[in-house]
Design an enzyme around this catalytic site. Structure first.
Site, PDB file in Angstrom:
ATOM      1  N   GLN A 200       5.485  -7.294  -5.245  1.00 42.18           N
ATOM      2  CA  GLN A 200       4.971  -5.934  -5.085  1.00 42.18           C
ATOM      3  C   GLN A 200       6.068  -5.086  -4.445  1.00 42.18           C
ATOM      4  OE1 GLN A 200       1.299  -5.469  -6.102  1.00 42.18           O
ATOM      5  NE2 GLN A 200       2.305  -7.189  -7.105  1.00 42.18           N
ATOM      6  N   ALA A 241      -6.649  -0.916  -3.617  1.00 44.33           N
ATOM      7  CA  ALA A 241      -5.718  -1.842  -4.259  1.00 44.33           C
ATOM      8  C   ALA A 241      -4.416  -1.149  -4.660  1.00 44.33           C
ATOM      9  CB  ALA A 241      -6.379  -2.477  -5.478  1.00 44.33           C
ATOM     10  N   HIS A 242      -3.491  -1.953  -5.186  1.00 42.35           N
ATOM     11  CA  HIS A 242      -2.152  -1.434  -5.493  1.00 42.35           C
ATOM     12  C   HIS A 242      -2.179  -0.355  -6.575  1.00 42.35           C
ATOM     13  CE1 HIS A 242      -1.548  -5.138  -8.375  1.00 42.35           C
ATOM     14  NE2 HIS A 242      -2.582  -4.404  -8.705  1.00 42.35           N
ATOM     15  N   ASN A 243      -1.335   0.642  -6.348  1.00 42.66           N
ATOM     16  CA  ASN A 243      -1.112   1.762  -7.273  1.00 42.66           C
ATOM     17  C   ASN A 243      -2.322   2.680  -7.458  1.00 42.66           C
ATOM     18  OD1 ASN A 243       0.816  -0.642  -8.680  1.00 42.66           O
ATOM     19  ND2 ASN A 243       1.753   1.340  -8.252  1.00 42.66           N
TER      20      ASN A 243
END
Length: 353
Positions: A200, A241-243
């Protein structure tokens, strides 16, 4: 910062731009609800269901609208929005300790970290290489600020906040205890039944005037950064969460879960326990009610809900049983419609063919 915890009604009226009804010299030393207030406390009426407590309140004064102030015998500060006025005046009675500028002797600060001299770094805090801490920032005890992370002016981190590396925080941001910003997102590729971790390598960018609740987590981006807009308010125990991208002035209640790469617009309100699948978009000005599961994009402003409301257990069991029968019932209805169509059309006249 701790305020002056004693004000006359005249002084409070001046601060709020309120119309004062009653004794301007009445001393106010705190805030309370209508039903619990003492004679030197200020109460407010913002919800009609509490109007029944107004006549018997012992409060030294009450924040009221013009309509509710009519006929009230006590002291009042008459305002357009009592709840908003309560929010503004509450800071005058905040007993939060005043931070002391400087770095505590037990803190560990990298030599190349930049700490503004007006910042307060608490006991046991760790500030890693390349980090930058702006003016009037408070970093509580045992906080961790990772490499190259930045905290803008006026920020406040409660004890035990964790910022991973390459996290950028705007100005006047409040982060409550246990929050983790920049943790590695849940990214894995399946290879023959085994999971291969994906690095990540993005970061997190948080705008100005954001509040992040206790034990809330915001994952760093897989490639690009996870983005939290200006004025966003996040309650406790939320998972971002990511993005994910969250637009300006959106608010989320506790236990919301937002899956990866979801984009949420501006001025949205997401109630408690809502879940959103990944890779969808929610437009501006959307309200999602509690425990709703959002499985597709929302393209029109408005209110959205899913699930069923609470019922007595016996009724709910009956409803659940009927739901399981819906597919069978739908098929039977289709068959009946076909039979009805044959009956209503009647037999074909062969002589006309």
């Amino acid at each position: 910062m701790t305020g002056n915890l004693s004000f006359t009604l005249a002084r409070l009226a001046e601060k709020l731009g309120a119309r004062l009804v009653g004794n301007p010299d009445q001393l106010i030393t705190g805030l309370a609800t209508l039903q619990d207030a003492e004679p030197q406390q200020l109460a407010f009426l913002a919800n009609s269901q509490y109007r029944k407590f107004l006549a018997d309140t012992r409060a030294g004064a009450v924040l009221l609208t013009e309509a509710d102030a009519e006929g009230f015998a006590g002291n009042a500060l008459v305002v357009k929005d009592p709840y908003l006025s309560y929010a503004r005046i509450s800071h005058q009675f905040d007993r939060k300790p005043i931070p002391v500028a400087g770095v505590h002797a037990s803190a560990v600060v990298a030599e190349d970290a930049e700490i503004d001299p007006t910042a307060s770094i608490g006991p046991g805090a760790v500030i890693e290489s390349g980090a930058r801490v702006g003016a009037d920032v408070t970093i509580g005890a045992q906080c961790f600020v990772g490499a190259r992370s930045q905290i803008g002016a006026g920020g406040w981190l409660a004890p035990r906040v964790t910022l991973y590396h390459d996290v950028v925080i705007g100005e006047r941001v409040v982060v409550q205890s246990g929050a983790v910003i920049g943790s590695e997102g849940f990214g894995f590729a399946n290879a023959g039944g085994q999971w291969q971790k994906i690095a990540q390598i993005g970061g997190v960018r948080v705008g100005d005037d954001v509040e992040i609740g206790a034990n809330t987590t915001i994952d760093r981006g897989a490639l690009a950064d996870t983005l939290i807009g200006n004025g966003v308010k996040l309650d406790n125990q939320i998972q971002i969460a990511h993005n994910v991208q969250i637009g300006d002035h959106t608010a989320m209640a506790a236990c919301v879960g937002i899956s990866g790469s979801t984009r949420i617009g501006k001025h949205c309100m997401i109630a408690g326990g809502v879940g959103m699948v990944g890779h969808i978009e929610v437009c501006d000005n959307v309200f999602v009610s509690g425990m709703t599961m959002v499985t597709r994009s929302i393209t029109e402003p408005g209110a959205y809900s899913s699930g069923t409301a609470m019922q007595p257990a016996a009724e709910w069991k009956k409803s659940a049983a009927r739901i399981r029968q819906l597919d069978t019932l739908a098929r039977r209805v289709q068959q009946l419609e076909k039979q009805l169509e044959v009956v209503t059309q009647g037999p074909q006249d062969s002589s006309k063919s």
